[in-house]
Design a protein around this motif. Structure first.
Motif, PDB file in Angstrom:
ATOM      1  N   UNK A 148      -3.578   8.054  24.976  1.00 57.74           N
ATOM      2  CA  UNK A 148      -4.065   7.206  23.824  1.00 57.74           C
ATOM      3  C   UNK A 148      -3.088   7.542  22.651  1.00 57.74           C
ATOM      4  N   UNK A 149      -3.381   6.721  21.578  1.00 59.75           N
ATOM      5  CA  UNK A 149      -2.561   6.955  20.367  1.00 59.75           C
ATOM      6  C   UNK A 149      -3.108   8.154  19.822  1.00 59.75           C
ATOM      7  N   UNK A 150      -2.260   8.703  18.654  1.00 58.89           N
ATOM      8  CA  UNK A 150      -2.761   9.908  17.955  1.00 58.89           C
ATOM      9  C   UNK A 150      -3.573   9.009  16.803  1.00 58.89           C
ATOM     10  N   UNK A 151      -4.165  10.160  15.950  1.00 65.12           N
ATOM     11  CA  UNK A 151      -4.891   9.678  14.859  1.00 65.12           C
ATOM     12  C   UNK A 151      -3.996   8.844  13.822  1.00 65.12           C
ATOM     13  N   UNK A 152      -4.814   7.890  13.135  1.00 63.97           N
ATOM     14  CA  UNK A 152      -4.270   6.973  12.243  1.00 63.97           C
ATOM     15  C   UNK A 152      -4.172   7.436  10.803  1.00 63.97           C
ATOM     16  N   UNK A 153      -2.917   7.486  10.207  1.00 61.99           N
ATOM     17  CA  UNK A 153      -2.966   7.638   8.596  1.00 61.99           C
ATOM     18  C   UNK A 153      -3.994   6.907   7.808  1.00 61.99           C
ATOM     19  N   UNK A 154      -4.594   7.479   6.614  1.00 58.08           N
ATOM     20  CA  UNK A 154      -5.566   6.860   6.126  1.00 58.08           C
ATOM     21  C   UNK A 154      -4.929   5.645   5.558  1.00 58.08           C
ATOM     22  N   UNK A 155      -3.448   5.492   5.038  1.00 59.57           N
ATOM     23  CA  UNK A 155      -2.937   4.326   4.292  1.00 59.57           C
ATOM     24  C   UNK A 155      -3.104   3.125   5.313  1.00 59.57           C
ATOM     25  N   UNK A 209       0.995  -1.123  -0.035  1.00 59.33           N
ATOM     26  CA  UNK A 209      -0.023   0.025   0.048  1.00 59.33           C
ATOM     27  C   UNK A 209       0.999   1.275   0.000  1.00 59.33           C
ATOM     28  N   UNK A 210       0.692   2.183  -0.913  1.00 59.48           N
ATOM     29  CA  UNK A 210       1.332   3.279  -1.112  1.00 59.48           C
ATOM     30  C   UNK A 210       0.422   4.575  -0.772  1.00 59.48           C
ATOM     31  N   UNK A 211       1.018   5.237   0.466  1.00 59.16           N
ATOM     32  CA  UNK A 211       0.146   6.379   0.760  1.00 59.16           C
ATOM     33  C   UNK A 211       0.948   7.464   1.418  1.00 59.16           C
ATOM     34  N   UNK A 212       0.486   8.703   1.550  1.00 59.65           N
ATOM     35  CA  UNK A 212       1.082   9.648   2.138  1.00 59.65           C
ATOM     36  C   UNK A 212       0.682  10.011   3.677  1.00 59.65           C
ATOM     37  N   UNK A 213       1.843   9.981   4.441  1.00 61.88           N
ATOM     38  CA  UNK A 213       1.714   9.978   5.952  1.00 61.88           C
ATOM     39  C   UNK A 213       2.072  11.233   6.355  1.00 61.88           C
ATOM     40  N   UNK A 214       2.773  12.008   5.706  1.00 59.46           N
ATOM     41  CA  UNK A 214       3.114  13.580   5.959  1.00 59.46           C
ATOM     42  C   UNK A 214       1.990  14.159   6.686  1.00 59.46           C
ATOM     43  N   UNK A 215       2.236  14.588   7.940  1.00 63.09           N
ATOM     44  CA  UNK A 215       1.232  15.447   8.843  1.00 63.09           C
ATOM     45  C   UNK A 215       0.628  16.710   7.783  1.00 63.09           C
ATOM     46  N   UNK A 216       1.569  17.266   7.317  1.00 59.86           N
ATOM     47  CA  UNK A 216       1.114  18.547   6.354  1.00 59.86           C
ATOM     48  C   UNK A 216      -0.118  18.069   5.382  1.00 59.86           C
ATOM     49  N   UNK A 217      -0.405  16.877   4.898  1.00 60.66           N
ATOM     50  CA  UNK A 217      -1.515  16.551   3.952  1.00 60.66           C
ATOM     51  C   UNK A 217      -2.488  16.357   4.752  1.00 60.66           C
ATOM     52  N   UNK A 218      -2.497  15.622   6.004  1.00 64.09           N
ATOM     53  CA  UNK A 218      -3.731  15.693   6.692  1.00 64.09           C
ATOM     54  C   UNK A 218      -4.798  14.578   6.664  1.00 64.09           C
ATOM     55  N   UNK A 219      -4.028  13.442   5.933  1.00 67.65           N
ATOM     56  CA  UNK A 219      -4.945  12.328   5.937  1.00 67.65           C
ATOM     57  C   UNK A 219      -4.944  11.383   6.899  1.00 67.65           C
ATOM     58  N   UNK A 220      -5.451  11.921   8.102  1.00 71.27           N
ATOM     59  CA  UNK A 220      -5.685  10.923   9.118  1.00 71.27           C
ATOM     60  C   UNK A 220      -7.084  10.835   9.678  1.00 71.27           C
ATOM     61  N   UNK A 221      -6.995   9.806  10.379  1.00 71.56           N
ATOM     62  CA  UNK A 221      -8.477   9.674  11.101  1.00 71.56           C
ATOM     63  C   UNK A 221      -8.302   9.141  12.440  1.00 71.56           C
ATOM     64  N   UNK A 222      -9.365   9.626  13.296  1.00 75.37           N
ATOM     65  CA  UNK A 222      -9.453   8.932  14.543  1.00 75.37           C
ATOM     66  C   UNK A 222     -10.168   7.642  14.892  1.00 75.37           C
TER      67      UNK A 222
END
Length: 793
Positions: free
Chosen positions: A672-679, A650-663
């Motif tokens: 608790x853990x931080x939000x999880x990257x979409x990938x 799976x290829x995906x962006x995990x850079x915080x600047x993109x904001x592809x994160x989910x609770x």
């Protein structure tokens, strides 16, 4: 008119004899007759008593004397006991037929008729005289309405404060119950009409002291272990570690007497020591057991005494009847009818139950039932109350839940239980190529940020293809065509059967969340939507497996990006998706459970499409679902072939600047853990399907609606049973707290096995039903008080 006979035994001994004064009079009047006599020396009587007592103590009962088992009785020991009884009885009667006692005997027979109702008080300081079975003497046996009580020579009437009450106030102490059953005593007291009973179960000394000071008690009751010491003093064992003498409660008991205490009942062993000490505090009446008493005998006496006394019988006759009825147990418990005895303050008149409860006697006799009959009636009434209250509470909670009011709480509880699950290993079938902030600085990126340049993507795919992955998923939107200078990339995306691209199928009419088209080079069969369903609180708990896209959507992919990757992986092993007649998705032998609008804690959700619960793989980091490398690692040849071969990449962006994160459920709570990257979210979804099909890892499931209803109702019934069992609010609160912890633990165990059972509604049903039963009991008691008050007035 009741007669009062007082036998005053003066100072003496069995070796020298005892002077005796007999007084006869009407109840409440001064004695009309006084006669003098003497009991002659009888040094053999203590010996006969000791022989009987030794035989009695060898019977082998488990008694309320001490918390240790005793050996089982055999027939020869019982015979020895009855032989000692007969010898002692004959000698005692011979003693009362002696010449020096004739004057008293003849005056007794002259002035008292067998039909007379009479109280006999034996007033002596000699402990052995008090222990003798005077009721066996023929002088008493011919008078069926007489009962003998004991008393010390010193007594005094205490002025008591008059209190307006319409119920008998009983303070019931259930002390150390090791090896005995004090709950039977409690059940009998709970059935009493016109009585308010405060139970202290294995109390601490301070708690008992405070209760004796707190209000005006009519009756003090104790059940548990007690004993008399060699010096004649008595002790009660209030809990498993503490014992008290009467002197330890001297001031509290004096206060209780001044506030109206009329009767003390010690349904325990060797109570004469207790009674003698209580007499020094001038308690009007005390009922004790002379010797160690078996559990069954103590319970039977209490049952019979309460039945007759609360039914309107005089106090002394109630004790006699209850004592004599114990003869029915003497085939198993010899001398049972010897044990109960009254210790009387001669300055006081025995009370009637009607006087204690301020009710008319006719009301008592009409309303009171025998405990065995009333137990059945009360049991049926209680059962109806339990069932009705639990059904009402369950129905209300179920309705509130169905409307969605409990959904936020249930989801929070679900998250908390999820975080408690044990950690799982990384899925070896997955590899994530993460595009980081540092990767945006690579020359291949051509200064492109937030995504992948065509050149970087081409080189990345070329490197990965060399290592033969089973599937490659690009979790990066690419709506534009490939740079014409990179025809190889365009050709690869068009022809590779293992490459899956992502698009977005959101409703095109929603301007805030428009759809995103897939790469134009990738055919629809290898497209997957990236859409996820977020709960109202912003947490991702559901997995959108498939959906029918809106006709106007730029993305027409019917399956999720993660689902397509899982399909590609399983297809290589001959496992293909198929739909069951019920509309369920099946892979091999595994049927994916579909989420509906009223499933588990979800009650008000849009369940469109094929949704299922997302069973996150628990680990120390939620992104530990797959091995992780960066774009730089791949392009600079830092990745080994075995890290890629036969895996899903799976290829995906995990850079915080993109904001592809989910609770996720792991994103809440302290530490608790931080939000999880979409990938990594997609990786979780892929792993869920593969693990279910290949490793038999359970998918999250819920009980059917009727099963959840029965589960909640069961806890509701348990709440009502606790309210019935524990009448003390403090004890009830403690029991509820323990039960809630048990419920929480059970819900966690079930979730560990992938079954989500209702926690919040069950806990609410538990507490609400117990509160309802308590309120109903309080209401019924208040109504009964009003009725009793209206009758008495």
């Amino acid at each position: 008119m009741t007669k009062l006979v007082v036998l005053k035994v003066g100072e003496g001994s069995f070796e020298q004899g005892f002077p005796v004064t007999m007084q006869i009079g009407e109840e409440g009047d001064s004695p009309a007759i006084q006669t003098l006599g003497k009991l002659p020396p009888a040094p053999e009587i203590p010996q006969y008593y000791n022989r009987w007592q030794s035989a009695y103590l060898c019977l082998g009962w488990s008694t309320r004397l001490e918390a240790k088992p005793i050996q089982v009785t055999n027939v020869s020991v019982i015979d020895d006991c009855w032989h000692a009884v007969q010898v002692l009885r004959n000698r005692l009667n011979s003693w009362l037929h002696s010449e020096s006692f004739r004057s008293i005997r003849e005056k007794w027979l002259e002035k008292l008729l067998p039909s007379d109702e009479m109280r006999v008080i034996l007033q002596t300081e000699d402990l052995l005289l008090q222990r003798l079975p005077w009721h066996f003497c023929d002088l008493f046996e011919r008078y069926p309405k007489a009962e003998i009580a004991l008393s010390g020579p010193a007594y005094e009437r205490v002025k008591q404060v008059s209190q307006l009450k319409n119920k008998v106030a009983i303070l019931a102490i259930l002390g150390d119950s090791t090896g005995i059953d004090t709950q039977a005593d409690r059940a009998l007291l709970e059935q009493l009409p016109g009585a308010t009973v405060q139970f202290l179960v294995e109390p601490q000394r301070q708690e008992l002291n405070n209760q004796l000071w707190s209000q005006g008690w009519d009756i003090l009751f104790f059940a548990g272990h007690s004993s008399s010491l060699a010096n004649g003093d008595g002790r009660i064992y209030i809990n498993q570690t503490d014992s008290l003498s009467i002197g330890d409660l001297k001031y509290a008991l004096k206060t209780a007497v001044a506030h109206g205490l009329k009767l003390a009942i010690f349904n325990s062993c060797e109570g004469l020591g207790l009674a003698r000490e209580l007499a020094n505090l001038y308690i009007p009446q005390v009922i004790v057991m002379r010797e160690p008493v078996p559990d069954k005998v103590a319970q039977e006496f209490l049952k019979n005494f309460l039945s007759t006394f609360a039914g309107g019988q005089p106090f002394y006759l109630s004790v006699r009847e209850a004592r004599e009825r114990l003869q029915g147990l003497e085939d198993q418990y010899p001398c049972a009818s010897w044990l109960p005895v009254i210790y009387q303050n001669p300055a006081e008149t025995p009370p009637l139950w009607t006087a204690l409860s301020n009710q008319l006697a006719v009301d008592n006799s009409r309303n009171y039932q025998h405990p065995r009959r009333s137990l059945k009636k009360i049991g049926l009434q209680r059962l109806r109350t339990i069932l009705l209250t639990s059904m009402v509470a369950t129905s209300v909670i179920w309705g509130v839940r169905y409307l969605g009011a409990l959904q936020p709480l249930e989801l929070k509880a679900f998250d908390q239980l999820m975080r408690l699950r044990s950690h799982e290993a990384t899925d070896p079938r997955l590899l994530v190529v993460a595009i980081t902030e540092e990767d945006f600085k690579l020359p291949e990126q051509k200064n492109r940020t937030g995504s992948l340049s065509d050149l970087a993507l081409a080189k990345l795919l070329e490197k990965l293809e060399q290592y033969q992955p089973r599937a490659i998923g690009l979790d990066i939107y690419r709506e534009d065509a490939v740079n014409p200078q990179l025809q190889n990339l365009a050709k690869y995306m068009q022809q590779s059967d293992r490459f899956i691209a992502v698009c977005k199928i959101s409703d095109p009419t929603a301007s805030e969340d428009p759809s995103v088209a897939p790469p134009p080079e990738v055919p629809e069969a290898r497209q997957g939507f990236s859409d996820v369903v977020i709960d109202p609180d912003g947490i991702l708990r559901r997995y959108l497996v498939s959906v029918n896209p809106h006709p106007a959507s730029a993305c027409s992919a019917p399956y999720a990006f993660s689902t397509q990757l899982a399909f590609r992986y399983l297809a290589a092993e001959g496992i293909f998706p198929q739909w069951t007649p019920e509309g369920q998705l099946q892979l091999g032998d595994v049927v994916l459970p579909r989420l509906h609008s009223h499933t588990g804690g979800y009650q008000t959700i849009d369940a469109a499409g094929f949704q299922m619960l997302l069973n996150y793989q628990s680990s120390r980091s939620p992104e530990n679902i797959a091995n992780r490398v960066t774009l730089t690692d791949v392009l600079r040849n830092r990745v080994k072939p075995d890290d890629v071969k036969n895996r899903i990449v799976l290829i995906g962006v995990t850079a915080p600047s993109v904001g592809d994160y989910f609770a996720t459920p792991y994103s809440t709570g302290r530490g608790a853990y931080q939000k999880m990257a979409g990938v990594f979210v997609h990786a979780q979804m892929v792993s869920q399907i593969l693990s279910a099909v290949k490793n038999q890892r359970p998918l999250l499931w819920v009980l059917p609606q009727w099963g959840e209803l029965l589960w909640i109702w069961g806890w509701s019934i348990l709440g009502s049973l606790l309210a019935w069992r524990y009448r003390s609010i403090l004890h009830l609160e403690l029991a509820l707290a323990i039960t809630v912890l048990v419920l929480y633990a059970l819900c966690f165990v079930f979730l560990s096995q992938s079954c989500w059972v209702p926690l919040v509604p069950s806990g609410l049903a538990l507490v609400a039903t117990s509160a309802g039963v308590v309120l109903q009991d309080a209401s019924q008691k208040q109504e009964q008080s009003k009725k009793l008050y209206s009758r008495s007035s």
